[in-house]
Structure formats: C-alpha cells, structure tokens
Design a protein around this motif. Structure first.
Motif, short mmCIF file in Angstrom:
data_model
loop_
_atom_site.label_atom_id
_atom_site.label_comp_id
_atom_site.label_asym_id
_atom_site.label_seq_id
_atom_site.Cartn_x
_atom_site.Cartn_y
_atom_site.Cartn_z
N ARG A 62 0.84 -1.20 0.00
CA ARG A 62 0.00 0.00 0.00
C ARG A 62 0.88 1.26 0.00
NH1 ARG A 62 -2.83 -1.14 4.25
NH2 ARG A 62 -1.71 0.19 5.70
N GLN A 63 1.94 1.24 0.80
CA GLN A 63 2.84 2.37 0.86
C GLN A 63 3.59 2.56 -0.46
OE1 GLN A 63 5.25 1.37 4.22
NE2 GLN A 63 3.83 2.28 5.69
N ALA A 64 4.02 1.46 -1.08
CA ALA A 64 4.72 1.53 -2.35
C ALA A 64 3.81 2.11 -3.44
CB ALA A 64 5.23 0.15 -2.76
N LYS A 65 2.56 1.69 -3.44
CA LYS A 65 1.60 2.21 -4.42
C LYS A 65 1.39 3.71 -4.22
CE LYS A 65 -3.01 1.45 -6.28
NZ LYS A 65 -4.23 0.65 -6.20
N ALA A 66 1.25 4.12 -2.97
CA ALA A 66 1.05 5.54 -2.67
C ALA A 66 2.26 6.37 -3.10
CB ALA A 66 0.77 5.74 -1.19
N VAL A 85 12.24 15.33 -15.28
CA VAL A 85 11.47 14.49 -14.35
C VAL A 85 11.76 13.00 -14.52
CG1 VAL A 85 9.61 16.16 -14.07
CG2 VAL A 85 9.48 14.48 -15.91
N GLN A 86 12.77 12.66 -15.33
CA GLN A 86 13.09 11.25 -15.55
C GLN A 86 13.39 10.51 -14.24
OE1 GLN A 86 11.60 10.99 -18.65
NE2 GLN A 86 12.89 9.18 -18.48
N PRO A 87 14.16 11.08 -13.31
CA PRO A 87 14.39 10.36 -12.05
C PRO A 87 13.11 10.11 -11.26
CG PRO A 87 16.02 12.10 -12.32
CD PRO A 87 14.99 12.28 -13.39
N LEU A 88 12.20 11.07 -11.28
CA LEU A 88 10.92 10.88 -10.57
C LEU A 88 10.08 9.80 -11.25
CD1 LEU A 88 9.88 14.53 -9.72
CD2 LEU A 88 10.44 12.72 -8.11
N LEU A 89 10.09 9.79 -12.57
CA LEU A 89 9.33 8.76 -13.29
C LEU A 89 9.94 7.38 -13.06
CD1 LEU A 89 8.56 10.65 -16.61
CD2 LEU A 89 6.99 10.17 -14.72
N ALA A 90 11.26 7.31 -12.96
CA ALA A 90 11.92 6.04 -12.68
C ALA A 90 11.55 5.56 -11.27
CB ALA A 90 13.43 6.18 -12.81
N ALA A 91 11.54 6.48 -10.32
CA ALA A 91 11.15 6.12 -8.94
C ALA A 91 9.69 5.69 -8.91
CB ALA A 91 11.38 7.29 -8.00
N SER A 92 8.85 6.38 -9.64
CA SER A 92 7.43 6.03 -9.71
C SER A 92 7.24 4.62 -10.27
CB SER A 92 6.68 7.04 -10.56
OG SER A 92 5.35 6.65 -10.74
N PHE A 95 8.36 1.99 -7.64
CA PHE A 95 7.40 1.76 -6.55
C PHE A 95 6.11 1.15 -7.05
CE2 PHE A 95 10.15 4.77 -4.25
CZ PHE A 95 10.42 3.98 -3.15
N ASN A 96 5.68 1.50 -8.25
CA ASN A 96 4.49 0.86 -8.82
C ASN A 96 4.74 -0.63 -9.03
OD1 ASN A 96 2.71 3.05 -8.86
ND2 ASN A 96 3.55 3.78 -10.80
N ASN A 97 5.95 -0.98 -9.48
CA ASN A 97 6.32 -2.38 -9.66
C ASN A 97 6.37 -3.11 -8.32
OD1 ASN A 97 7.17 -4.70 -11.08
ND2 ASN A 97 9.29 -4.22 -10.58
N GLU A 98 6.94 -2.45 -7.31
CA GLU A 98 7.02 -3.04 -5.97
C GLU A 98 5.63 -3.29 -5.38
OE1 GLU A 98 9.81 -3.96 -3.87
OE2 GLU A 98 10.60 -4.00 -5.90
N SER A 99 4.69 -2.44 -5.70
CA SER A 99 3.35 -2.60 -5.13
C SER A 99 2.61 -3.80 -5.71
CB SER A 99 2.52 -1.33 -5.34
OG SER A 99 2.18 -1.18 -6.71
#
Length: 101
Positions: A62-66, A85-92, A95-99
């Motif tokens: 749930r935290q990873a998705k958020a 914003v490439q680093p932010l998109l990579a982080a997104s 975390f979406n994959n982790e969720s």
C-alpha cells in the motif's frame, strides 16, 4: 535453602553477568562487524533484509503504491516548469512495480 534476592540485587547480578560475558567474548559492534564484510556482502545482506521486511510488513504494498502515485503526480507538476522528471518517473515505476509483488 532457596536464595532470595531483592530487585536491586537481581539487576546488579544481571549487569555483572552481561559485563562478564562481553569481557570474555569481546564486544562486537555493527561497525566492527561491517569492517570484516566486503561491500558485496553488505549489499547482499541489505537486500535480504529488505526482502524479509517486505514479507513481514503488511502495509508495504500500500505504501509503495502511494509513493508511486505521489511521484507520478509530482513529475506531472514539475514537467510544466521544464524540470527533468526522468528520475521521478523512474522512482514512480519502481514503486508501482514493488506494489504489485
């Protein structure tokens, strides 16, 4: 005959026992233990600890998705001002994959 100790005596006895054990075996701190490990061993231990934490923490997904959603929205806002914003998109994406695991 049974020995009766007061709480204070019991605490002192426990403290003395701990000091004796540490004195005889040597005190190992995390810093000392880390010095004897190679960098790759430390990384592997950290990965294993992360995986263990993921499995035991019910709210991790749930935290990873958020976090993934937050980074996506932040990237959308920052892209309007011309920021990379490439680093932010990579982080997104991470975390979406982790969720989903």
């Amino acid at each position: 005959m049974k020995a009766h100790f007061t709480a204070s005596q019991t605490h002192r006895l426990a403290a003395i026992s701990c000091l004796l054990v540490i004195g005889l075996t040597g005190f190992v701190t995390p810093a000392n233990a880390a010095k004897s490990l190679t960098k790759s061993q430390i990384v592997e231990a950290q990965k294993a600890e992360t995986e263990r934490a993921k499995k035991s923490d019910k709210s991790y997904q749930r935290q990873a998705k958020a976090l993934g959603q937050y980074y996506t929205k932040l990237a959308q806002k920052l892209s309007k001002s011309g920021i990379n914003v490439q680093p932010l998109l990579a982080a997104s994406a991470y975390f979406n994959n982790e969720s989903k695991k």
